[in-house]
Scaffold this active site. Sequence first.
Site, PDB file in Angstrom:
ATOM      1  CB  ALA A  66      39.605  42.456  39.906  1.00 43.72           C
ATOM      2  N   GLY A 111      43.635  39.119  40.051  1.00 44.81           N
ATOM      3  CA  GLY A 111      42.534  38.163  39.947  1.00 44.81           C
ATOM      4  C   GLY A 111      42.745  37.132  38.841  1.00 44.81           C
ATOM      5  CD  GLU A 114      43.479  36.853  43.752  1.00 42.03           C
ATOM      6  OE1 GLU A 114      42.930  37.727  43.053  1.00 42.03           O
ATOM      7  OE2 GLU A 114      43.472  36.895  44.994  1.00 42.03           O
TER       8      GLU A 114
END
Length: 261
Positions: A66, A111, A114
Amino acid sequence: MTYANILYEKKARILILTINRPKALNALNAKTLDELEDAIDKAKDDDQIGAIILAGAGEKAFVAGADISELVDLDEASGTAFSTRGQDLFLKIENLGKPVIAAVNGFALGGGCELAMACTIRIASTKASFGQPEVKLGLIPGYGGTQRLTRLVGKSNAMHMMLTGDIIPAQRAYEIGLVSAVVPPDELMPTAEKLAGKITSMGPLAVAASIELVNKAYEEPQLSEGLRREAKLFGAICATEDAKEGTSAFLAKRKAEFRGK
Ligand code: CO8
């Protein structure tokens, strides 16, 4: 929607989506998530698209996480909302009904790891690396990492990665089941395209049903229930034109022509 942070390229029945912020190692900011969602929605509704390849632009990263600049000011409410926003999008990718292949070329961190884990299949170049380094930022994974990493690599490996923030190389990711293949960098996209092409030559309804059942096996793992679901979907698939075509083509020793019906 016009895209500033992703590239959208169709090649026959394959859509290649590339996260394109190489200067920030393809970090996922809010705008990139919005664009990714728009592209995923479009791909879902497009009958011409049978598979998606997700990649990162540049040599260095798939996605380095992120965008940390958007995390500094989060409070409890906005943090929960931020996490839920990403989780919902990643769930959409996981349950798209079409295979999404993560072609991981460099860093897949936070992220980014992920996002790769929400994809249907992950393949990596020898230059790829994976990690959940959120603890180093005083954070935890928020886009499904605590759940999907544990399911993919087991509790021990997941704890090790999450609590140390260690970044592991592609070969180690392969050994623990985080990716299903490792190839030299120049073979990554050709391998991903070959894989996507192979899957799009199968019966699309059978592909979608397989994805659904495997995902459900993780969601509701009770074996007897899973077997019941499998039998029910097996029956539904048996009633499709594609199943008649596939089995008849085998017996007639010809190539099957699936129509997704
Ligand atoms: N966010 C924003 N910018 C980033 C990020 C990121 N995640 N990663 C790299 N960048 C930027 C750098 O700031 C740098 O920018 P600039 O050139 O303007 O200084 C540029 O990309 C290049 O990076 P480096 O110079 O650091 O490159 P190096 O080769 O030296 O290092 C690393 C590469 C090791 C990948 C290093 O960049 C790094 O450690 N990045 C951060 C990795 C990380 O911690 N990722 C996890 C982020 S947190 C997260 O993903 C949580 C997800 C769930 C959120 C839920 C919300 C509640």
